[in-house]
Design an enzyme around this catalytic site. Structure first.
Site, PDB file in Angstrom:
ATOM      1  CB  CYS A 282      -0.904   0.011   1.227  1.00  0.00           C
ATOM      2  SG  CYS A 282      -1.875  -1.492   1.404  1.00  0.00           S
TER       3      CYS A 282
ATOM      4  NE  ARG B 120       5.365   2.730  -2.103  1.00  0.00           N
ATOM      5  CZ  ARG B 120       6.128   1.930  -1.383  1.00  0.00           C
ATOM      6  NH1 ARG B 120       5.593   0.900  -0.761  1.00  0.00           N
ATOM      7  NH2 ARG B 120       7.417   2.151  -1.277  1.00  0.00           N
TER       8      ARG B 120
ATOM      9  CD1 TRP C  83      -2.006  -5.266  -4.635  1.00  0.00           C
ATOM     10  CD2 TRP C  83      -1.422  -6.290  -2.725  1.00  0.00           C
ATOM     11  NE1 TRP C  83      -1.792  -6.589  -4.924  1.00  0.00           N
ATOM     12  CE2 TRP C  83      -1.436  -7.252  -3.777  1.00  0.00           C
ATOM     13  CE3 TRP C  83      -1.096  -6.717  -1.444  1.00  0.00           C
ATOM     14  CZ2 TRP C  83      -1.120  -8.588  -3.561  1.00  0.00           C
ATOM     15  CZ3 TRP C  83      -0.785  -8.049  -1.237  1.00  0.00           C
ATOM     16  CH2 TRP C  83      -0.790  -8.970  -2.286  1.00  0.00           C
TER      17      TRP C  83
ATOM     18  CG  ASN D  91       2.807  -0.755   3.062  1.00  0.00           C
ATOM     19  OD1 ASN D  91       2.263  -1.792   2.660  1.00  0.00           O
ATOM     20  ND2 ASN D  91       4.032  -0.404   2.704  1.00  0.00           N
ATOM     21  N   GLY D  92       1.307  -2.962   5.300  1.00  0.00           N
ATOM     22  CA  GLY D  92       1.899  -4.108   5.975  1.00  0.00           C
ATOM     23  C   GLY D  92       0.837  -5.080   6.443  1.00  0.00           C
TER      24      GLY D  92
ATOM     25  CD  GLU E 172      10.474 -11.207 -16.947  1.00  0.00           C
ATOM     26  OE1 GLU E 172       9.930 -10.091 -17.012  1.00  0.00           O
ATOM     27  OE2 GLU E 172      10.536 -11.871 -15.890  1.00  0.00           O
TER      28      GLU E 172
ATOM     29  CE  LYS F 248       7.522  -8.238 -17.607  1.00  0.00           C
ATOM     30  NZ  LYS F 248       7.653  -8.976 -16.350  1.00  0.00           N
TER      31      LYS F 248
ATOM     32  CD  GLU G 232       4.292  -9.759 -14.208  1.00  0.00           C
ATOM     33  OE1 GLU G 232       4.733  -9.454 -13.091  1.00  0.00           O
ATOM     34  OE2 GLU G 232       4.881  -9.451 -15.269  1.00  0.00           O
TER      35      GLU G 232
ATOM     36  CG  HIS H 279      12.219 -35.633 -18.136  1.00  0.00           C
ATOM     37  ND1 HIS H 279      12.591 -36.948 -18.059  1.00  0.00           N
ATOM     38  CD2 HIS H 279      13.193 -34.990 -18.823  1.00  0.00           C
ATOM     39  CE1 HIS H 279      13.765 -37.113 -18.653  1.00  0.00           C
ATOM     40  NE2 HIS H 279      14.142 -35.936 -19.128  1.00  0.00           N
TER      41      HIS H 279
ATOM     42  CE  LYS I 201       7.642  -1.079 -11.587  1.00  0.00           C
ATOM     43  NZ  LYS I 201       7.845  -1.937 -12.773  1.00  0.00           N
TER      44      LYS I 201
END
Length: 606
Positions: free
Chosen positions: A2, A27, A74, A98-99, A478, A482, A485, A501, A601
């Site tokens: 947050c 955030r 968030w 925040n936390g 990566e 992406k 996301e 496998h 972010k």
């Protein structure tokens, strides 16, 4: 994750708080709110969703008060809605947080037994009632100390009080918090980015500390209440006017900026006259470092995985990599001859910071690779290697990922020559190749039109795979991340040789599979693995580099060719079309590309 802002001033603060909340949306953007104090009354306005929804609330226009706090959320405890949005207030106190408060359930039972009534599902509301309870029999400072001693977990707090007309309290444990200084006003913020438009004079709270702000006074205290002196850091006074320009999204702009940011970073580290790498003030004798551990989360972890290949290829160091959230909970056998490298775009990633803190407590050698040099991880590491990317607003990292890889590659090259693992001629040639990288990335960006056409296949798929070997494997991971996301499509990255496998069972007719097969030492083996998935009905998008030789395979659905470079640098070029693929897949679905659902972010909670 947050964002927090607090302002105490001699003038109304609501509009300045709103402006800062816009900057803090990276955030969190599940909800937003602010509270101001006017004529002994706490005024609170909250809304679900983005800051723009908060601004539409008519009550905002009439908000008075020269002291206030604001928050973008968030969600952790409690679904994203107006009731669970911050600030949370009683008649006497209003708080932004925040936390995560880990013992909130126990504290809530205690407070209910004292007659307190709760309105939200959040852990934060416990803090409101706890300090309200302690204020019944204690002064402000002692109430804060008692309250902080009761909280378990991580937090950054901003608190205002009904009977304190120009006062804000800030407190930190685990989550970052900064104080800014101005004429007849002072500020509290999650980081310097939110405060830069108002001041360039900043101090940071350390773990366990709290502060008391008035418009013309700032005091810092440790967890026992003793006063603490703080350095005032002066940030760059030039406010970076970073907007989208002519681009539809920040991510689109940040992808296109990569040649420039790579060039800027190379300029910071490469001595063009002597064809050497400048890494100044390295604090340790290299002869006393025999191994290196690379630690990160998400995209930063992928850059660590990429760097592992470079360090192994170029140096004689033993190399391990670790996900930060796993590292700190294992029984680590710390070694004095090991260098621990922590990678984070924001420099505030909670798990990465906790791993760094653990290493510092064990007196290990610590180095950070960050984009924000004022961040907690940068400040607390023994040595810092900035990536020089400038602001990255898009939640899904692009230019910072290339920047992290670049700095780690430069670092591996420098260690290789200092340790005499690489001869001087090869070292100089690699530096010359490196200086040409921005131009190669710029040319690779021209693959855009073909990717736009291809992306619809991934948009409509129920899942996809990204395959690579060697240097290409971290890039496959990566690329899959992406797509997850941004386009919310299930995607997995695998070493190409692992398909038989188990994962091969997932291949079905028409499934899109990205195969990264640059013409390196792994090329022929990767092409063989590619044929295995084609034989089972997959639609293969092959990404390779330009060559006079034809691809040794048939029945490939689509091929994209990036520019050619030495093997070390091909991962940078392979990354670009994967960024574009994720971007256009999300664009076709109409998703919010800069702010993907459920993400933020700067990940400042564990």
């Amino acid at each position: 994750m947050c964002g927090i802002i607090g302002i105490t001033s001699s003038k109304p603060v609501s509009s300045a708080i709103i402006n800062s909340l816009r900057k803090l949306e990276y955030r969190g953007y599940d909800s937003a709110g602010l509270a101001t104090l006017s004529e002994g009354i706490i005024n609170e306005v909250k809304s679900e969703g983005r800051v723009e929804n908060l601004e539409k609330n008519i009550a905002i226009k009439n908000m008075q008060g020269s002291v206030g706090i604001g928050h973008v959320r968030w969600a952790t405890h409690g679904i994203p809605n107006t009731i669970n949005a911050h600030p949370h207030s009683s008649n006497n106190v209003s708080i932004v947080h925040n936390g995560i408060i880990e013992n909130s359930t126990i504290l809530k039972k205690f407070l209910i037994s004292k007659g307190h009534k709760f309105k939200s599902q959040t852990d934060t509301e416990v803090i409101v009632h706890l300090i309200t309870e302690y204020l019944k029999e204690n002064d402000l400072k002692n109430s804060i100390i008692k309250m902080l001693n009761q909280l378990h977990g991580s937090f950054a707090l901003g608190i205002i009080f009904k009977d304190q007309p120009d006062l804000i309290v800030g407190a930190r444990r685990g989550s970052p918090l900064a104080v800014g200084y101005g004429p007849n006003e002072n500020y509290l913020g999650s980081d310097s980015y939110a405060l830069k438009s108002m001041t360039n004079k900043i101090s940071y709270l350390n773990d366990g500390e709290f502060c008391i702000l008035k418009k013309n006074l700032v005091e810092f205290f440790n967890e026992k209440g003793a006063k603490v002196n703080k350095k005032v850091l002066e940030l760059s006074s030039s406010e970076q006017d970073y907007d989208k320009g002519d681009f539809k999204h920040f991510m689109a702009k940040e992808i296109e900026e990569q040649p420039t940011t790579l060039k800027n970073c190379i300029k910071e580290y490469i001595d063009n006259i002597n064809n050497d790498i400048n890494i100044y003030n390295f604090p340790w004798d290299l002869k006393k470092i025999s191994s290196i551990t690379l630690i990160g989360c998400g995209t930063a972890y992928h850059s660590c995985l990429m760097a592992k290949y470079w360090f192994e290829e170029l140096t004689s160091l033993d190399v391990t990599i670790d996900i930060a959230s796993e590292f700190r909970y294992r029984k680590n056998r710390f070694k004095k001859d090991n260098l621990y490298v922590f990678v984070s775009q924001s420099g505030e990633t909670a798990d990465t910071y906790a791993a760094l803190d653990l290493c510092n407590k064990n007196n290990m050698k610590t180095c950070s690779v960050v984009n924000v040099i004022e961040s907690s991880i940068a400040r607390d590491a023994n040595f810092v290697l900035p990536i020089h990317c400038g602001p990255e607003i898009g939640v899904a990292s692009t230019k910072a990922f290339l920047g992290q890889m670049l700095v780690l590659y430069i670092f591996s090259l420098k260690l290789s020559v200092l340790n005499k693992d690489l001869d001087k001629k090869t070292y100089v040639n690699k530096i010359k190749d490196l200086k040409n990288l921005p131009k190669l990335v710029e040319e690779t960006l021209l693959t855009e039109s073909k990717i736009q056409t291809i992306s619809s296949t991934f948009t409509d798929a129920k899942g996809s795979m990204f395959l690579g070997r060697g240097f290409s494997y971290p890039i496959a991971l990566e690329g899959a991340l992406k797509l997850k996301e941004l386009a919310y499509v299930h995607a997995e990255g695998y070493p190409a040789g692992e398909m038989k496998h188990g994962p091969l069972a997932l291949i079905e007719d028409g499934m899109p599979v990205v195969v990264l097969a640059p013409r390196d030492n792994y090329y022929q083996k990767t092409i063989s693995n590619m044929q295995e998935v084609i034989a089972r009905g997959a639609k293969v998008l092959l990404i390779t580099n330009k060559s006079k030789d034809e691809v040794m395979s048939e029945n490939i659905w689509q091929t994209i060719e990036v520019e050619s470079a030495n093997d070390d640098l091909l991962p940078f070029l392979l990354t670009v079309p994967l960024q574009k693929l994720a971007y256009y897949s999300a664009l076709k679905k109409g998703y919010d590309i800069d702010k993907p659902r459920n993400l933020a972010k700067s990940v400042t909670v564990e």
